[in-house]
Design a protein around this motif. Structure first.
Motif, PDB file in Angstrom:
ATOM      1  N   GLY A  25       0.437  -1.357   0.295  1.00  0.00           N
ATOM      2  CA  GLY A  25       0.199  -0.686  -0.142  1.00  0.00           C
ATOM      3  C   GLY A  25       0.534   1.406  -0.081  1.00  0.00           C
ATOM      4  O   GLY A  25       2.163   1.323  -0.975  1.00  0.00           O
ATOM      5  N   ILE A  26       0.061   1.811   0.214  1.00  0.00           N
ATOM      6  CA  ILE A  26       0.952   3.553   0.114  1.00  0.00           C
ATOM      7  C   ILE A  26       2.441   3.536   1.412  1.00  0.00           C
ATOM      8  O   ILE A  26       2.487   2.400   3.041  1.00  0.00           O
ATOM      9  CB  ILE A  26       0.482   4.730   1.055  1.00  0.00           C
ATOM     10  CG1 ILE A  26      -1.381   4.728   0.322  1.00  0.00           C
ATOM     11  CG2 ILE A  26       0.608   6.170   1.335  1.00  0.00           C
ATOM     12  CD1 ILE A  26      -2.361   5.641   0.662  1.00  0.00           C
ATOM     13  N   PRO A  51      -4.178  -0.570   4.798  1.00  0.00           N
ATOM     14  CA  PRO A  51      -3.255  -1.878   4.237  1.00  0.00           C
ATOM     15  C   PRO A  51      -2.222  -0.407   3.920  1.00  0.00           C
ATOM     16  O   PRO A  51      -2.290   0.568   3.197  1.00  0.00           O
ATOM     17  CB  PRO A  51      -3.955  -1.879   3.333  1.00  0.00           C
ATOM     18  CG  PRO A  51      -5.135  -1.034   2.586  1.00  0.00           C
ATOM     19  CD  PRO A  51      -5.633  -0.721   4.417  1.00  0.00           C
ATOM     20  N   ARG A  52      -0.771  -1.212   4.607  1.00  0.00           N
ATOM     21  CA  ARG A  52      -0.109   0.401   4.061  1.00  0.00           C
ATOM     22  C   ARG A  52       1.100  -0.855   3.804  1.00  0.00           C
ATOM     23  O   ARG A  52       1.842  -1.829   4.155  1.00  0.00           O
ATOM     24  CB  ARG A  52       0.260   1.052   5.514  1.00  0.00           C
ATOM     25  CG  ARG A  52      -0.611   1.928   5.639  1.00  0.00           C
ATOM     26  CD  ARG A  52      -0.991   3.144   5.181  1.00  0.00           C
ATOM     27  NE  ARG A  52      -1.799   4.575   5.117  1.00  0.00           N
ATOM     28  CZ  ARG A  52      -1.506   5.826   4.954  1.00  0.00           C
ATOM     29  NH1 ARG A  52      -0.452   5.998   4.644  1.00  0.00           N
ATOM     30  NH2 ARG A  52      -2.632   6.019   5.079  1.00  0.00           N
ATOM     31  N   ARG A  53       2.197  -0.267   3.438  1.00  0.00           N
ATOM     32  CA  ARG A  53       4.167  -0.757   3.600  1.00  0.00           C
ATOM     33  C   ARG A  53       4.568   0.741   4.452  1.00  0.00           C
ATOM     34  O   ARG A  53       5.077   1.707   4.298  1.00  0.00           O
ATOM     35  CB  ARG A  53       5.066  -0.446   1.481  1.00  0.00           C
ATOM     36  CG  ARG A  53       5.691  -1.085   2.197  1.00  0.00           C
ATOM     37  CD  ARG A  53       6.476  -0.655   0.937  1.00  0.00           C
ATOM     38  NE  ARG A  53       8.225  -0.960   0.458  1.00  0.00           N
ATOM     39  CZ  ARG A  53       8.443  -1.249  -0.347  1.00  0.00           C
ATOM     40  NH1 ARG A  53       9.503   0.054  -1.130  1.00  0.00           N
ATOM     41  NH2 ARG A  53       9.855  -2.099  -0.738  1.00  0.00           N
ATOM     42  N   VAL A  54       4.757  -0.405   5.156  1.00  0.00           N
ATOM     43  CA  VAL A  54       5.180   0.020   5.974  1.00  0.00           C
ATOM     44  C   VAL A  54       7.158   0.017   6.809  1.00  0.00           C
ATOM     45  O   VAL A  54       6.967  -1.240   6.200  1.00  0.00           O
ATOM     46  CB  VAL A  54       5.177  -0.629   7.682  1.00  0.00           C
ATOM     47  CG1 VAL A  54       5.556   0.038   9.070  1.00  0.00           C
ATOM     48  CG2 VAL A  54       3.283  -0.844   7.803  1.00  0.00           C
ATOM     49  N   ARG A 116       8.599  14.664  -2.261  1.00  0.00           N
ATOM     50  CA  ARG A 116       8.787  13.321  -1.199  1.00  0.00           C
ATOM     51  C   ARG A 116       8.208  12.706   0.216  1.00  0.00           C
ATOM     52  O   ARG A 116       7.794  11.849  -0.014  1.00  0.00           O
ATOM     53  CB  ARG A 116      10.495  13.099  -0.324  1.00  0.00           C
ATOM     54  CG  ARG A 116      11.440  13.480  -1.912  1.00  0.00           C
ATOM     55  CD  ARG A 116      11.476  12.234  -2.985  1.00  0.00           C
ATOM     56  NE  ARG A 116      11.553  10.967  -2.578  1.00  0.00           N
ATOM     57  CZ  ARG A 116      12.905  10.688  -2.613  1.00  0.00           C
ATOM     58  NH1 ARG A 116      13.455  11.399  -2.896  1.00  0.00           N
ATOM     59  NH2 ARG A 116      13.103   9.135  -2.612  1.00  0.00           N
ATOM     60  N   VAL A 117       7.013  14.010   0.325  1.00  0.00           N
ATOM     61  CA  VAL A 117       6.033  13.394   1.391  1.00  0.00           C
ATOM     62  C   VAL A 117       4.613  13.804   1.233  1.00  0.00           C
ATOM     63  O   VAL A 117       4.686  14.859   0.908  1.00  0.00           O
ATOM     64  CB  VAL A 117       6.507  14.769   2.349  1.00  0.00           C
ATOM     65  CG1 VAL A 117       5.912  14.268   3.963  1.00  0.00           C
ATOM     66  CG2 VAL A 117       7.731  14.336   3.103  1.00  0.00           C
ATOM     67  N   ARG A 118       4.367  12.814   0.846  1.00  0.00           N
ATOM     68  CA  ARG A 118       2.595  12.807   0.801  1.00  0.00           C
ATOM     69  C   ARG A 118       1.464  13.367   1.524  1.00  0.00           C
ATOM     70  O   ARG A 118       0.784  14.262   1.799  1.00  0.00           O
ATOM     71  CB  ARG A 118       1.661  11.881   0.530  1.00  0.00           C
ATOM     72  CG  ARG A 118       0.766  11.688   0.211  1.00  0.00           C
ATOM     73  CD  ARG A 118       0.275  10.280  -0.457  1.00  0.00           C
ATOM     74  NE  ARG A 118      -1.194  10.161   0.280  1.00  0.00           N
ATOM     75  CZ  ARG A 118      -1.846   9.976   0.315  1.00  0.00           C
ATOM     76  NH1 ARG A 118      -1.587   9.175   2.037  1.00  0.00           N
ATOM     77  NH2 ARG A 118      -3.832   9.783   0.434  1.00  0.00           N
TER      78      ARG A 118
END
Length: 286
Positions: A25-26, A51-54, A116-118
């Motif tokens: 994910g994000i 759901p995330r890419r941690v 680089r920062v959402r």
């Protein structure tokens, strides 16, 4: 959100960092505060269900990362964060969640590299330098720590800045904090204090340059970062909001994980999948 995490060893200008990555994910970076490490995020991660890419980072000189090789700065920490993202092949903007030092790194990164920062969550991260009174205490702590390390009075002083009285009486909280305090070498930790606390420059002037949606989390038990201070800071952000968590000092992820997880989840849900989102600015004195 408890994905299986894979350990990475990422070479950086401040030594090899221990970084654990998992999930899909994000991409979402979690960077801890001073004296501790990425294990302090575990209670919050267990309560987040998106759901995330941690990406869990042990900062330079902390946790399982290499000892800090020299005196550094918040600015260089932000440069190291970019090295980590590049090494992991993460080019898209990330959601950043930082506690204290991690919040400072996120603020600097978002100001200098907005592409680089959402989004940014900064928990207990004052935007002004350390006060003169706190500086005097820290210099005394350094003097004691140089001789005996973070034991006895030096350790008590650190715990007092990190945790409320209730937090210091909680065996589960103390087990995590004590283990984290014991991992770095004495020299590495003393360099980190000089670098990222005593050497911290002001971040207030950077706030107008932070274009991403930003959440500042403040507690009610700190003299150096009050709700009024956070309210003034958020007024300088183009797209910011502030939330208050009661009953915590610096280590909000350990002392109030449920409240913090709920604030983060609500903030993320408002992003609606976009990088720039007109979140309504709210006063800290709500």
């Amino acid at each position: 959100m408890t994905p299986d995490l894979v350990a990475h060893r990422v070479p950086t200008r401040l030594g090899a960092l221990s970084v654990r990555v998992g999930g899909e994910g994000i991409p979402t970076v979690f960077w801890h505060g001073m004296f501790i490490d990425s294990t302090t995020w575990q209670p919050v991660l267990e309560l987040l269900d998106a759901p995330r890419r941690v990406i869990l980072v042990d900062g330079p000189g902390h946790g399982l990362s290499a000892p800090l090789p020299r005196v550094s700065s918040i600015e260089e920490s932000a440069a190291v964060a970019l090295e980590v993202l590049d090494a992991l092949g993460i080019a898209e903007p990330v959601d950043w969640v930082g506690n204290a030092w991690g919040g400072h790194v996120g603020l600097r990164l978002a100001a200098d590299h907005p592409e680089r920062v959402r989004s940014l969550v900064a928990v207990g991260a004052p935007t002004e330098p350390v006060t003169p009174a706190a500086r005097r205490k820290l210099r005394l702590l350094l003097a004691i720590g140089t001789v005996i390390g973070l034991t006895g009075p030096a350790r008590s002083a650190v715990l007092g800045t990190q945790l409320t009285d209730a937090g210091r009486r909680d065996p589960a909280v103390m087990a995590v904090v004590s283990a984290a305090l014991d991992r770095p070498s004495r020299r590495s930790m003393l360099r980190a204090v000089r670098s990222f606390i005593l050497g911290r420059t002001e971040l207030t002037s950077a706030l107008p340059s932070i274009s991403c949606p930003t959440l500042l989390v403040v507690t009610d038990d700190r003299d150096d970062w009050t709700p009024a201070d956070a309210g003034a800071a958020v007024a300088a952000l183009p797209d910011g909001r502030v939330e208050l968590v009661s009953g915590a000092r610096t280590l909000v992820p350990l002392e109030r994980p449920a409240e913090l997880a709920a604030l983060i989840a609500s903030f993320w849900s408002g992003l609606a999948g976009s990088r720039v989102n007109p979140l309504r600015r709210r006063s800290a004195s709500r």
